[in-house]
Design a protein around this motif. Sequence first.
Motif, short mmCIF file in Angstrom:
data_model
loop_
_atom_site.label_atom_id
_atom_site.label_comp_id
_atom_site.label_asym_id
_atom_site.label_seq_id
_atom_site.Cartn_x
_atom_site.Cartn_y
_atom_site.Cartn_z
N LEU A 92 15.40 21.73 35.49
CA LEU A 92 16.09 21.58 34.21
C LEU A 92 16.00 22.86 33.40
O LEU A 92 15.18 23.73 33.67
CB LEU A 92 15.45 20.43 33.42
N GLY A 93 16.84 22.93 32.37
CA GLY A 93 16.82 24.07 31.47
C GLY A 93 18.20 24.32 30.90
O GLY A 93 19.20 23.82 31.41
N PRO A 94 18.29 25.10 29.83
CA PRO A 94 19.57 25.39 29.19
C PRO A 94 20.44 26.30 30.04
O PRO A 94 19.97 26.87 31.04
CB PRO A 94 19.17 26.09 27.88
N ASN A 95 21.69 26.43 29.69
CA ASN A 95 22.57 27.37 30.36
C ASN A 95 21.97 28.77 30.28
O ASN A 95 21.51 29.21 29.23
CB ASN A 95 23.96 27.39 29.71
N GLY A 96 21.97 29.47 31.41
CA GLY A 96 21.41 30.81 31.46
C GLY A 96 19.93 30.86 31.75
O GLY A 96 19.34 31.94 31.78
N ALA A 97 19.29 29.70 31.97
CA ALA A 97 17.85 29.69 32.20
C ALA A 97 17.45 30.19 33.58
O ALA A 97 16.30 30.57 33.80
CB ALA A 97 17.29 28.29 31.98
N GLY A 98 18.40 30.15 34.54
CA GLY A 98 18.10 30.61 35.89
C GLY A 98 18.10 29.53 36.94
O GLY A 98 17.67 29.74 38.08
N LYS A 99 18.65 28.36 36.62
CA LYS A 99 18.61 27.23 37.55
C LYS A 99 19.45 27.50 38.80
O LYS A 99 18.98 27.36 39.93
CB LYS A 99 19.10 25.96 36.85
N THR A 100 20.71 27.87 38.60
CA THR A 100 21.60 28.15 39.73
C THR A 100 21.09 29.36 40.52
O THR A 100 21.14 29.37 41.76
CB THR A 100 23.04 28.39 39.25
N THR A 101 20.60 30.36 39.82
CA THR A 101 20.04 31.53 40.50
C THR A 101 18.90 31.14 41.42
O THR A 101 18.77 31.65 42.54
CB THR A 101 19.56 32.56 39.46
N THR A 102 18.07 30.21 40.98
CA THR A 102 16.97 29.72 41.81
C THR A 102 17.50 29.09 43.09
O THR A 102 17.03 29.39 44.21
CB THR A 102 16.13 28.69 41.04
N LEU A 103 18.51 28.22 42.97
CA LEU A 103 19.07 27.58 44.15
C LEU A 103 19.70 28.60 45.09
O LEU A 103 19.57 28.50 46.32
CB LEU A 103 20.12 26.54 43.75
N LEU A 104 20.40 29.60 44.53
CA LEU A 104 21.03 30.62 45.38
C LEU A 104 19.99 31.42 46.15
O LEU A 104 20.21 31.79 47.31
CB LEU A 104 21.89 31.55 44.51
N ALA A 105 18.85 31.69 45.53
CA ALA A 105 17.78 32.39 46.23
C ALA A 105 17.20 31.53 47.34
O ALA A 105 16.91 32.02 48.44
CB ALA A 105 16.69 32.81 45.25
N LEU A 106 17.04 30.25 47.09
CA LEU A 106 16.50 29.35 48.11
C LEU A 106 17.49 29.13 49.25
O LEU A 106 17.10 28.95 50.40
CB LEU A 106 16.13 28.01 47.48
N ALA A 107 18.79 29.15 48.92
CA ALA A 107 19.83 28.90 49.93
C ALA A 107 20.12 30.14 50.77
O ALA A 107 20.82 30.03 51.79
CB ALA A 107 21.11 28.42 49.25
N GLY A 108 19.64 31.31 50.35
CA GLY A 108 19.90 32.52 51.12
C GLY A 108 21.12 33.29 50.66
O GLY A 108 21.53 34.24 51.32
N VAL A 109 21.70 32.91 49.54
CA VAL A 109 22.86 33.63 49.00
C VAL A 109 22.41 34.87 48.25
O VAL A 109 23.07 35.91 48.27
CB VAL A 109 23.68 32.70 48.07
#
Length: 232
Positions: free
Chosen positions: A34-51
Amino acid sequence: MLLTVEGTSAGYSGVDVIRELDLHIDKGEVVALLGPNGAGKTTTLLALAGVLAPTSGRILYRGAPLRGALHQRARQGISYISEQGSVFSRLTTLANLRLGPGSVTDALALFPELEPLLKRRGGLLSGGEQRMLALARSLAGKPDLLLVDELSLGLAPLIVTRLLERLRAAADAGTAVLIVEQHASQVLSVSDRGYVLSRGRLSMSGTGAELLASSSVLRQAYLGAGAGQPAG
């Protein structure tokens, strides 16, 4: 532990969006991010997914360093559903399901609502139907780890409940689920644990029940991250 993230930073064009992130997830858990827009949530998933390649730290999967691109991680039992839903708009629902790692029969057993739509193109499905399609295709392959970004985006509450119930059932069958979600109260109601990000750093963690009972979690989930913070 199935997945362990240790001191991991990642971002875009040399600018880290997540910084020194620590989290973990084990088999059979639903973990909310969880977290506000811009907190880094999607970035975290992209790093875990290998993107995205982390700039520091390490990511361990089954105790070994996790490396490789998205398609290589898929062969290791990791599935990723992006915010866009991962549906091929020009292909029919049936063709979309056939591209998944599991059988069409298993996918339709998860979401029988898709059966009358098998001949319809993915781009002509409603938003809720597209999310069902993406989730059915991923879960039919029985992934060890499922990464989901903004499952409920633009959807009616009843559809969101249906999708989250299916994720909870998948976790109970052994799949680890890490889900980014803005509807904090709904996702925490089916989560074992959760993490709250703020400006790219972990600001809070706890069980789903603990976070659901904390009014500060809801505030951090919905308030903006501040000027100049990259999207994520």
